[in-house]
Design a protein around this motif. Structure first.
Motif, mmCIF file in Angstrom:
data_model
loop_
_atom_site.group_PDB
_atom_site.id
_atom_site.type_symbol
_atom_site.label_atom_id
_atom_site.label_comp_id
_atom_site.label_asym_id
_atom_site.label_seq_id
_atom_site.Cartn_x
_atom_site.Cartn_y
_atom_site.Cartn_z
ATOM 1 N N THR A 164 -48.467 -34.409 -9.769
ATOM 2 C CA THR A 164 -47.729 -35.531 -9.189
ATOM 3 C C THR A 164 -48.199 -35.724 -7.751
ATOM 4 O OG1 THR A 164 -45.801 -35.053 -10.568
ATOM 5 C CG2 THR A 164 -45.430 -36.411 -8.622
ATOM 6 N N LEU A 165 -48.284 -36.962 -7.312
ATOM 7 C CA LEU A 165 -48.726 -37.258 -5.950
ATOM 8 C C LEU A 165 -47.892 -36.467 -4.946
ATOM 9 C CD1 LEU A 165 -50.621 -39.108 -4.240
ATOM 10 C CD2 LEU A 165 -48.683 -40.684 -4.063
ATOM 11 N N PRO A 166 -48.531 -35.635 -4.085
ATOM 12 C CA PRO A 166 -47.774 -34.832 -3.118
ATOM 13 C C PRO A 166 -46.936 -35.690 -2.181
ATOM 14 C CG PRO A 166 -50.049 -34.081 -3.255
ATOM 15 C CD PRO A 166 -49.976 -35.362 -4.026
ATOM 16 N N ALA A 167 -45.876 -35.083 -1.671
ATOM 17 C CA ALA A 167 -44.939 -35.819 -0.819
ATOM 18 C C ALA A 167 -45.621 -36.398 0.414
ATOM 19 C CB ALA A 167 -43.792 -34.893 -0.403
ATOM 20 N N LYS A 168 -46.594 -35.662 0.974
ATOM 21 C CA LYS A 168 -47.203 -36.147 2.219
ATOM 22 C C LYS A 168 -48.046 -37.398 2.004
ATOM 23 C CE LYS A 168 -51.359 -33.190 2.134
ATOM 24 N NZ LYS A 168 -52.105 -32.174 2.890
ATOM 25 N N HIS A 169 -48.397 -37.704 0.749
ATOM 26 C CA HIS A 169 -49.169 -38.913 0.462
ATOM 27 C C HIS A 169 -48.307 -40.028 -0.141
ATOM 28 C CE1 HIS A 169 -52.696 -36.700 1.472
ATOM 29 N NE2 HIS A 169 -52.679 -35.930 0.410
ATOM 30 N N THR A 170 -47.002 -39.765 -0.275
ATOM 31 C CA THR A 170 -46.135 -40.729 -0.935
ATOM 32 C C THR A 170 -45.739 -41.849 0.019
ATOM 33 O OG1 THR A 170 -45.245 -39.009 -2.381
ATOM 34 C CG2 THR A 170 -43.964 -41.027 -2.179
ATOM 35 N N MET A 171 -45.799 -43.067 -0.455
ATOM 36 C CA MET A 171 -45.349 -44.233 0.306
ATOM 37 C C MET A 171 -43.908 -44.536 -0.102
ATOM 38 S SD MET A 171 -46.123 -46.798 2.451
ATOM 39 C CE MET A 171 -47.885 -47.231 2.407
ATOM 40 N N ILE A 172 -42.970 -44.315 0.830
ATOM 41 C CA ILE A 172 -41.562 -44.621 0.564
ATOM 42 C C ILE A 172 -41.322 -46.077 0.943
ATOM 43 C CG2 ILE A 172 -39.178 -43.979 1.028
ATOM 44 C CD1 ILE A 172 -40.841 -41.832 -0.365
ATOM 45 N N GLU A 173 -41.375 -46.951 -0.044
ATOM 46 C CA GLU A 173 -41.248 -48.377 0.218
ATOM 47 C C GLU A 173 -39.794 -48.824 0.292
ATOM 48 O OE1 GLU A 173 -43.526 -50.452 -2.674
ATOM 49 O OE2 GLU A 173 -45.456 -49.688 -1.943
ATOM 50 N N ASN A 174 -38.893 -48.015 -0.221
ATOM 51 C CA ASN A 174 -37.481 -48.412 -0.222
ATOM 52 C C ASN A 174 -36.615 -47.170 -0.029
ATOM 53 O OD1 ASN A 174 -35.132 -49.842 -0.424
ATOM 54 N ND2 ASN A 174 -35.306 -50.245 -2.619
ATOM 55 N N TRP A 175 -36.292 -46.856 1.214
ATOM 56 C CA TRP A 175 -35.419 -45.711 1.513
ATOM 57 C C TRP A 175 -34.024 -46.019 0.964
ATOM 58 C CZ3 TRP A 175 -35.444 -40.836 2.624
ATOM 59 C CH2 TRP A 175 -34.377 -40.219 3.265
ATOM 60 N N PRO A 176 -33.487 -45.177 0.087
ATOM 61 C CA PRO A 176 -32.263 -45.548 -0.640
ATOM 62 C C PRO A 176 -30.957 -45.303 0.113
ATOM 63 C CG PRO A 176 -33.120 -43.460 -1.454
ATOM 64 C CD PRO A 176 -34.097 -43.945 -0.421
ATOM 65 N N TYR A 177 -31.033 -44.753 1.335
ATOM 66 C CA TYR A 177 -29.810 -44.379 2.036
ATOM 67 C C TYR A 177 -29.668 -45.193 3.328
ATOM 68 C CZ TYR A 177 -30.977 -40.469 -0.997
ATOM 69 O OH TYR A 177 -31.347 -39.716 -2.071
ATOM 70 N N PRO A 178 -28.426 -45.469 3.751
ATOM 71 C CA PRO A 178 -28.227 -46.245 4.989
ATOM 72 C C PRO A 178 -28.317 -45.396 6.252
ATOM 73 C CG PRO A 178 -26.108 -45.785 3.977
ATOM 74 C CD PRO A 178 -27.150 -45.234 3.032
ATOM 75 N N PHE A 179 -28.662 -44.136 6.121
ATOM 76 C CA PHE A 179 -28.753 -43.239 7.270
ATOM 77 C C PHE A 179 -29.893 -42.262 7.064
ATOM 78 C CE2 PHE A 179 -26.171 -41.174 4.097
ATOM 79 C CZ PHE A 179 -26.624 -39.868 4.107
ATOM 80 N N ARG A 180 -30.267 -41.589 8.115
ATOM 81 C CA ARG A 180 -31.208 -40.477 8.061
ATOM 82 C C ARG A 180 -30.792 -39.466 9.116
ATOM 83 N NH1 ARG A 180 -35.677 -40.771 11.980
ATOM 84 N NH2 ARG A 180 -35.354 -42.583 13.327
ATOM 85 N N PHE A 181 -31.272 -38.239 8.994
ATOM 86 C CA PHE A 181 -30.963 -37.197 9.965
ATOM 87 C C PHE A 181 -32.148 -37.010 10.902
ATOM 88 C CE2 PHE A 181 -28.351 -35.954 6.241
ATOM 89 C CZ PHE A 181 -27.102 -36.059 6.833
ATOM 90 N N SER A 182 -31.852 -36.923 12.197
ATOM 91 C CA SER A 182 -32.910 -36.727 13.190
ATOM 92 C C SER A 182 -32.355 -35.928 14.363
ATOM 93 C CB SER A 182 -33.459 -38.073 13.670
ATOM 94 O OG SER A 182 -34.393 -37.879 14.718
#
Length: 673
Positions: A303-321
């Motif tokens: 499966t395409l590794p995460a570091k090469h994945t294009m996230i075209e639609n982030w499914p959550y209204p928030f992220r942690f930073s």
């Protein structure tokens, strides 16, 4: 259909190989008494060894057939040995497959050779060693080796597979012992079973720990810094499923080691039998879960590794930073309070086991404390996110994109943000927020390039910032983002001077394509790992004296593994070009100069002349030094910094110092982040 066959071939081949390897390791560990090798349960398991070795070889043939069909996009080639042969002869994948197939044949031959003779303990060590070789060779086909075929890249994955084999491959041997028929001569007693498992447990525990450690190393390399993909990509979900199954297996293994196995060593006959019943049941479940785990691992490996994945639609209204929120009021206090409460939750796990709490209490108390700790620690680290938050740029960060973004900014954005992005536009309405300072304010922690893309596309509520999704193409919006990125880098570049800071590459040089007066052409990246580049932005005839000086010193500069590229800041007519060429022995850029000029003008500022007002000045002569790894290391602006590199020795001293440095950071990427 081909994908299903391919997955089954990879799974069956790996499963058979792991069982062979792990079973032999198990026998080598417990085989201090030679009589054990004549017991019925050992002989029954050994009868399957040739079949397992054959399954390894058959699985490899299936892998070759499906790989050929997928690589050639021709289903008929699944059945074509001629097509297989081309893959084997002409591709690196084929060469590795040959090595794996040969090692599988050696494994089958060694097992058949020694199977019928009187068994010695060293035979199992030999079998285990030979069985490990196809597993190690298989690591050359992993994602870890795809980016870099080196010992450092392949070794963690190979060790991960071997440690998995030590644990997983021994489970069938456990089950053969536990399910031995009571009427069979040589059937091991409960005490004998316990002793076997105790011997292996001494090896299995560190093997499981190292399995987890090497798994974390491999995962980190395949994820890099993009951990958001673990909850938003096929690779991430498969990895989460794998880790969930592994967690259940670890709980079963913990119970077996610390509860059911001691019941075989101590207590009465009833406890002994109860321990055997639990072990039969749960080791069987553990084996089924392990088979599922290996299946997911084989799918994950393709499966395409995460570091090469294009996230075209982030499914959550928030992220942690953490970087974006850590300095906000009360954040640190809340986070540390949550961490302390989580440690208390872990402490209650130990306390419940020590004081023999009932099952409900042992689950409920740590669970509630753990959930409460996350409810305290995580919300302060959350910031707003959009569907495009983790979208990666589709347009490279280069001079063409920056120059186009410069034009678009002047046309659509400068009226509010000012010609230099300082946010100098006037907003009369007191309810509307002032334009953002895009030049000097830091936005990197809170604003990913995807966030900026969203704001460019949809606008910003509460401001005069409109959305440009309808008026600008997607590429144009990425060009604008690349320009803003270069604008920010250019402001940071004011800290550069005519003397480099040793071993401190920070700012990537904008790459560009060019054609030159001497017939040469190429890209700035062509010089990477080979030569430093002195980029001379000049005006004519004002820079004539400097050209004579550089021409006289060109051989000296070339001897320092450095090329000079001269870039005009105004269009040259044929007469001017001929005058320059008659002086300059180095390339003078004739195509691409406008984009280079627009991009490197953003890097003109010096500490003493920040040049933030109005449109900004354009110095008539600037020189930049890019090291051989692609980083901007020094800059001389004749108008602002006086004598500078007019003393050629001052320039050659910097080049000499650069040549003495090794690679400190990998070359910069092709896209803004």
């Amino acid at each position: 259909m081909i994908e299903t066959i391919a997955a089954f071939a990879r799974w069956s081949q790996l499963t058979a190989n792991l069982i062979l390897f792990g079973s032999c390791v198990f026998f080598a560990i417990i085989g201090s008494q030679k009589t054990i090798f004549e017991t019925p349960w050992v002989m029954r398991l050994e009868k399957g060894f040739p079949w397992l070795a054959g399954a390894v070889l058959l699985g490899l043939i299936g892998i070759l057939a499906t790989t050929t069909s997928e690589a050639t996009a021709n289903l008929a080639n699944f059945w074509s040995p001629a097509a297989w042969l081309k893959i084997v002869q002409q591709t690196q994948i084929g060469h590795i497959w040959v090595a794996r197939a040969l090692l599988a044949c050696v494994l089958l031959g060694v097992i058949l050779l020694f199977r019928r003779i009187h068994r010695e303990r060293w035979h199992y060590f030999l079998w285990a060693g030979v069985a490990s070789l196809p597993l190690i060779a298989g690591a050359l086909m992993s994602h870890s080796s795809a980016d870099e075929m080196s010992f450092q890249a392949v070794a963690p994955y190979a060790l991960h597979i071997l440690f998995a084999g030590v644990w997983f491959g021994a489970l069938p041997a456990f089950l053969f012992i536990l399910y031995s028929n009571h009427s069979e001569p040589g059937k091991p007693s409960n005490l004998t079973i316990a002793n076997y498992l105790k011997k292996f447990s001494a090896i299995a525990l560190p093997a499981m720990v190292l399995l987890v450690v090497t798994g974390l190393i491999v995962t980190d390399r395949l994820v890099e810094t993009f951990y958001h993909t673990l909850v938003s990509s096929p690779y991430g979900w498969l990895l989460n499923a794998k880790l969930s199954i592994l967690a259940i297996i670890l709980v079963i293994a913990f119970q077996a080691r610390n509860k059911w196995l001691p019941m075989l060593l101590e207590g009465n006959t009833q406890q002994n039998n109860e321990g055997v019943i639990h072990l039969k049941k749960w080791v069987g479940i553990e084996f089924i879960l392990a088979l599922l785990l290996v299946l997911i691992a084989t799918i994950l490996a393709n499966t395409l590794p995460a570091k090469h994945t294009m996230i075209e639609n982030w499914p959550y209204p928030f992220r942690f930073s953490i970087s974006a929120t850590w300095d906000e009021p009360n954040v640190q206090e809340m986070v540390w309070s949550g961490v302390v409460l989580f440690l208390v939750a872990l402490g209650t796990v130990w306390l419940g086991a020590k004081n023999n709490w009932n099952k409900m209490k042992r689950i409920l108390v740590p669970g509630l404390l753990g959930i409460s700790s996350m409810a305290i620690a995580l919300p302060p680290l959350a910031i707003e996110a959009y569907p495009e938050t983790y979208l990666k740029p589709t347009v490279p960060f280069d001079a063409i994109s920056i120059s186009n973004g410069f034009r678009l900014f002047s046309e659509h954005c400068a009226n509010c943000h000012g010609p230099q992005g300082k946010g100098t536009g006037t907003i009369v309405d007191p309810e509307v927020r002032d334009p953002t300072d895009l030049l000097t304010e830091e936005h990197t922690a809170k604003y990913t390039v995807g966030n900026v893309f969203h704001q460019l596309s949809q606008g910003i509520p509460g401001t005069k910032m409109p959305g440009f999704a309808a008026s600008l193409s997607e590429d144009d919006r990425w060009d604008l983002i690349n320009f803003l990125h270069a604008l920010s880098r250019g402001f940071d570049a004011r800290l550069l001077g005519s003397m480099i800071v040793p071993e401190s590459p920070v700012i990537a040089s904008p790459v560009f394509n060019y054609s030159a007066s001497d017939g040469s052409d190429g890209n700035l990246k062509d010089f990477r790992l080979q030569k430093n580049v002195v980029l001379v932005l000049f005006s004519w005839p004002q820079s004539k004296e400097r050209f004579f000086q550089l021409a006289a010193s060109y051989d000296r500069i070339k001897a320092l593994n450095t090329e000079i590229l001269a870039v005009p800041i105004h269009a040259l007519n044929e007469q001017e070009l001929q005058q320059i060429v008659s002086i300059a022995p180095f390339p003078v850029v004739t195509e691409g100069w406008s984009e280079i000029k627009d991009s490197y003008w953003l890097y003109r500022r010096v500490r003493t002349v920040p040049d933030l007002s109005r449109k900004g000045m354009f110095p008539g002569h600037m020189e930049f030094v890019t090291d051989r790894f692609g980083y901007l290391r020094a800059r001389w602006v004749a108008q602002f910094e006086g004598f500078g590199w007019q003393n050629i020795s001052a320039l050659t001293l910097q080049l000499t110092q650069l040549n003495q440095e090794g690679e400190i950071m990998p070359p910069p990427g092709d896209h803004a982040h």
